[in-house]
Design an enzyme around this catalytic site. Structure first.
Site, short mmCIF file in Angstrom:
data_model
loop_
_atom_site.label_atom_id
_atom_site.label_comp_id
_atom_site.label_asym_id
_atom_site.label_seq_id
_atom_site.Cartn_x
_atom_site.Cartn_y
_atom_site.Cartn_z
N ALA A 134 0.84 -1.20 0.00
CA ALA A 134 0.00 0.00 0.00
C ALA A 134 0.87 1.25 0.00
O ALA A 134 0.63 2.21 -0.75
CB ALA A 134 -0.88 -0.03 1.25
N GLN B 18 -5.19 -5.85 2.43
CA GLN B 18 -5.31 -6.57 3.71
C GLN B 18 -6.51 -6.15 4.57
O GLN B 18 -7.06 -6.98 5.30
CB GLN B 18 -4.02 -6.40 4.52
CG GLN B 18 -2.77 -6.92 3.79
CD GLN B 18 -1.47 -6.49 4.46
OE1 GLN B 18 -1.38 -6.34 5.68
NE2 GLN B 18 -0.43 -6.31 3.66
N CYS C 65 -3.03 -2.53 12.19
CA CYS C 65 -4.46 -2.43 12.52
C CYS C 65 -4.75 -2.97 13.92
O CYS C 65 -5.26 -4.08 14.09
CB CYS C 65 -5.35 -3.12 11.50
SG CYS C 65 -7.07 -2.60 11.75
N ASP D 169 3.88 0.58 7.47
CA ASP D 169 4.11 -0.21 8.68
C ASP D 169 5.57 -0.25 9.11
O ASP D 169 5.87 -0.52 10.28
CB ASP D 169 3.63 -1.66 8.46
CG ASP D 169 2.12 -1.74 8.30
OD1 ASP D 169 1.44 -0.72 8.51
OD2 ASP D 169 1.63 -2.84 7.95
N LYS E 239 -0.67 1.73 12.66
CA LYS E 239 -0.14 1.14 11.42
C LYS E 239 -1.32 0.66 10.58
O LYS E 239 -1.79 -0.46 10.75
CB LYS E 239 0.83 -0.01 11.74
CG LYS E 239 2.13 0.48 12.42
CD LYS E 239 3.13 -0.63 12.56
CE LYS E 239 4.39 -0.20 13.31
NZ LYS E 239 5.17 0.87 12.67
N THR E 240 -1.78 1.54 9.69
CA THR E 240 -2.97 1.25 8.89
C THR E 240 -2.80 1.79 7.47
O THR E 240 -2.01 2.70 7.23
CB THR E 240 -4.22 1.95 9.49
OG1 THR E 240 -3.94 3.35 9.61
CG2 THR E 240 -4.60 1.40 10.85
N ALA E 241 -3.61 1.23 6.56
CA ALA E 241 -3.65 1.76 5.20
C ALA E 241 -4.22 3.18 5.22
O ALA E 241 -3.85 4.03 4.40
CB ALA E 241 -4.49 0.86 4.31
N ALA E 242 -5.12 3.42 6.18
CA ALA E 242 -5.70 4.76 6.32
C ALA E 242 -4.60 5.79 6.56
O ALA E 242 -4.62 6.89 5.99
CB ALA E 242 -6.70 4.76 7.47
N CYS F 283 -9.41 3.34 12.02
CA CYS F 283 -9.70 1.95 12.35
C CYS F 283 -11.21 1.75 12.38
O CYS F 283 -11.87 2.17 13.34
CB CYS F 283 -9.08 1.64 13.71
SG CYS F 283 -9.15 -0.11 14.09
C1 LIG Z 1 -6.24 -8.42 9.20
C2 LIG Z 1 -5.86 -7.02 8.87
C3 LIG Z 1 -6.83 -6.03 8.95
C4 LIG Z 1 -6.50 -4.72 8.66
N1 LIG Z 1 -7.49 -3.78 8.71
C5 LIG Z 1 -7.22 -2.51 8.34
C6 LIG Z 1 -8.26 -1.54 8.28
O1 LIG Z 1 -9.43 -1.83 8.56
N2 LIG Z 1 -7.94 -0.28 7.92
C7 LIG Z 1 -6.67 0.08 7.58
O2 LIG Z 1 -6.45 1.22 7.21
N3 LIG Z 1 -5.64 -0.83 7.64
C8 LIG Z 1 -5.90 -2.10 8.01
N4 LIG Z 1 -4.89 -3.03 8.04
C9 LIG Z 1 -3.48 -2.59 7.95
C10 LIG Z 1 -2.99 -2.33 6.53
O3 LIG Z 1 -3.32 -3.40 5.68
C11 LIG Z 1 -1.48 -2.13 6.58
O4 LIG Z 1 -1.19 -1.10 7.51
C12 LIG Z 1 -0.92 -1.74 5.22
O5 LIG Z 1 -1.15 -2.78 4.27
C13 LIG Z 1 0.57 -1.48 5.32
O6 LIG Z 1 1.09 -1.16 4.07
P1 LIG Z 1 2.66 -1.30 3.79
O7 LIG Z 1 2.84 -0.96 2.37
O8 LIG Z 1 3.42 -0.60 4.83
O9 LIG Z 1 2.93 -2.85 4.00
P2 LIG Z 1 2.34 -4.04 3.13
O10 LIG Z 1 1.04 -3.65 2.54
O11 LIG Z 1 2.40 -5.23 4.02
O12 LIG Z 1 3.37 -4.18 1.92
C14 LIG Z 1 4.73 -4.43 2.11
C15 LIG Z 1 5.32 -4.87 0.77
O13 LIG Z 1 6.74 -4.94 0.89
C16 LIG Z 1 7.18 -6.12 0.28
N5 LIG Z 1 8.46 -6.54 0.88
C17 LIG Z 1 8.65 -7.26 2.00
N6 LIG Z 1 9.97 -7.48 2.18
C18 LIG Z 1 10.62 -6.84 1.18
C19 LIG Z 1 11.98 -6.69 0.84
N7 LIG Z 1 12.98 -7.27 1.54
N8 LIG Z 1 12.31 -5.96 -0.26
C20 LIG Z 1 11.32 -5.38 -1.02
N9 LIG Z 1 10.01 -5.51 -0.74
C21 LIG Z 1 9.66 -6.22 0.36
C22 LIG Z 1 6.06 -7.12 0.49
O14 LIG Z 1 6.11 -8.16 -0.47
C23 LIG Z 1 4.83 -6.24 0.36
O15 LIG Z 1 4.35 -6.20 -0.98
C24 LIG Z 1 -5.18 -4.38 8.29
C25 LIG Z 1 -4.21 -5.37 8.20
C26 LIG Z 1 -4.54 -6.69 8.47
C27 LIG Z 1 -3.49 -7.76 8.34
#
Ligand SMILES: Cc1cc2nc3c(=O)[nH]c(=O)nc-3n(C[C@H](O)[C@H](O)[C@H](O)COP(=O)(O)OP(=O)(O)OC[C@H]3O[C@@H](n4cnc5c(N)ncnc54)[C@H](O)[C@@H]3O)c2cc1C
Length: 404
Positions: free
Chosen positions: A11, A41, A159, A296, A304-307, A339
């Protein structure tokens, strides 16, 4: 040599790439992302309650990867911030002018003894894995009587509301089926409170009471025996002593311990806790001015949220363009996180807040603590659209960014 290398195509990575492109075309951008699929997610909580189709929470990475970036399908392995370079798992070395680190966090399933052997069977599940959230729904439907355990590991977790959302939605189903009185529900939270923002606790507590959930704080799952259907918890007491208790279960929903990726924690970019060490408002690295982080992986103390990422992405975009152009203007992130607390199937308390637990609702005319069908409609039908067609396409609906 890239102008910008982004680590992670989740995200945060895709959102920030789009936010940059929206503001400045022509920059040479690479995204390092090993995975072939991209997951939405936030849908998995609803999948675990039979309210969302799992197939709609995943897309091939190639379909969401922006055309204007070079996608490098490998994993980042070693940071060399003093040389402005990074070594990938495939041994290639990338040079950058600026770096954005956003590979999410690590789910540490192996920290719970016996868990990996039994996860996905023996009634043990977790909405934190896409392949297991349909199993949660299967278990919820099958359970007519017995003991249902739900856990929450120590903060920070992504989340923070998701562990209790699983409780409410399961109970809401059992209530509708008139089986709730036959099911003993326990919530074991490694933390000391129900929710990080005190304003929302009374309404959440009301729902816990309505569903007759037995609440256990400072109670941390440490072991699972799937065959015997036994869970072991370490309970920390006020005097600091720790005792352990065992509980039999028919269904066990687990939220695993979460930590920074070791390749970040063991790098010069990390703070003491392992997260990318950024200023919480500018999201710029504390020691390396050409490094930024969001999502995250970042140390900023927001939920730690997509929001949160929807508000962070424009901030990082503005600040990185400002850095590359030699300007001093800075965009400010206020710590916003959201959330949607699914207190029952069909109603949500939409918790939105900034740093220090300050309320920051999108719809200022609605009292935030009231459970609403309108909020369920937003979560169930609109937020996936906001994710796939807003955040991942550079459309910043209802996002205002403060620039100083
Ligand atoms: C069950 C659940 C419910 C949730 N509910 C909500 C909600 O209601 N509202 C909300 O806002 N948020 C919610 N979230 C949280 C939200 O999904 C996360 O905060 C968000 O996806 C974080 O985005 P990110 O890009 O930081 O990490 P991620 O989306 O996890 O993406 C990380 C990316 O990095 C890649 N990566 C990993 N290691 C490496 C590496 N070494 N080199 C290069 N790339 C790598 C991975 O493959 C992945 O594609 C929820 C999460 C879960 C699990």
């Amino acid at each position: 040599m890239f102008d910008i290398v982004i680590i992670g195509g989740g995200a945060a990575g895709l959102g920030v790439a789009q936010a940059i492109y929206k503001r400045q075309k022509g920059l040479k951008i690479a995204i390092v992302e090993p995975a072939a699929q991209h997951f939405y997610q936030p849908a998995w909580t609803l999948v675990g309650a039979g309210a969302f189709d799992i197939k709609q929470s995943v897309k091939p990475m190639v379909k969401v990867m922006p055309r204007f970036v070079k996608w490098i399908q490998s994993a980042a392995a070693i940071f060399h911030p003093d040389q402005n370079s990074i070594t990938l798992e495939n041994k290639d070395i990338l040079q950058y002018r600026t770096l954005i680190v956003c590979p999410g966090l690590c789910l540490n399933w192996s920290a719970i003894e016996g868990l990996e052997e039994t996860l996905g069977k023996n009634g043990v599940t977790s909405n934190y894995r896409s392949d297991l959230s349909p199993y949660t729904w299967q278990l919820v439907q099958q359970l007519k009587s017995g003991v249902a355990l739900f856990t929450q590991s120590a903060m920070p977790i992504k989340c923070a509301g998701a562990p209790q959302k699983a409780v409410y939605l399961s109970c809401s189903h059992w209530e509708k089926q008139h089986t709730l009185s036959n099911i003993k529900v326990q919530f074991h939270n490694a933390g000391a409170t129900l929710f990080g923002v005190a304003y929302f606790i009374p309404i959440l507590k009301q729902y816990m009471d309505r569903y007759q959930v037995n609440l256990n704080f400072s109670s941390n799952l440490i072991k699972v025996d799937g065959a015997k259907k036994l869970a072991t918890f370490a309970n920390t007491h006020a005097d600091g002593s720790i005792t352990s208790t065992e509980s039999a279960f028919d269904m066990l929903h687990i939220v695993p311990p979460q930590c920074a990726h070791p390749f970040i924690a063991n790098s010069p970019l990390a703070n003491a806790a392992g997260w990318v060490d950024v200023d919480p408002h500018s999201l710029q690295h504390i020691r390396y001015a050409n490094v930024f982080s969001l999502g995250d992986a970042a140390s900023s103390p927001n939920a730690k949220t997509a929001a949160a990422i929807r508000k962070q992405a424009p901030v990082v975009a503005i600040n990185i363009i400002s850095y590359l152009s030699g300007l001093t203007s800075k965009a400010i992130y206020n710590g916003y996180g959201g959330c949607p607390l699914t207190v029952e199937n069909g109603k949500i308390v939409l918790a939105e807040f900034a740093y220090n637990g300050e309320l920051d609702p999108t719809f200022k005319f609605l009292a935030p603590h009231i459970p609403r069908r309108f909020n369920w409609f937003i979560k169930r039908h609109l937020l996936a659209i906001v994710y796939w067609h807003g955040l991942l396409r550079g459309r910043e609906w209802l996002v205002k960014t403060k620039v100083e």
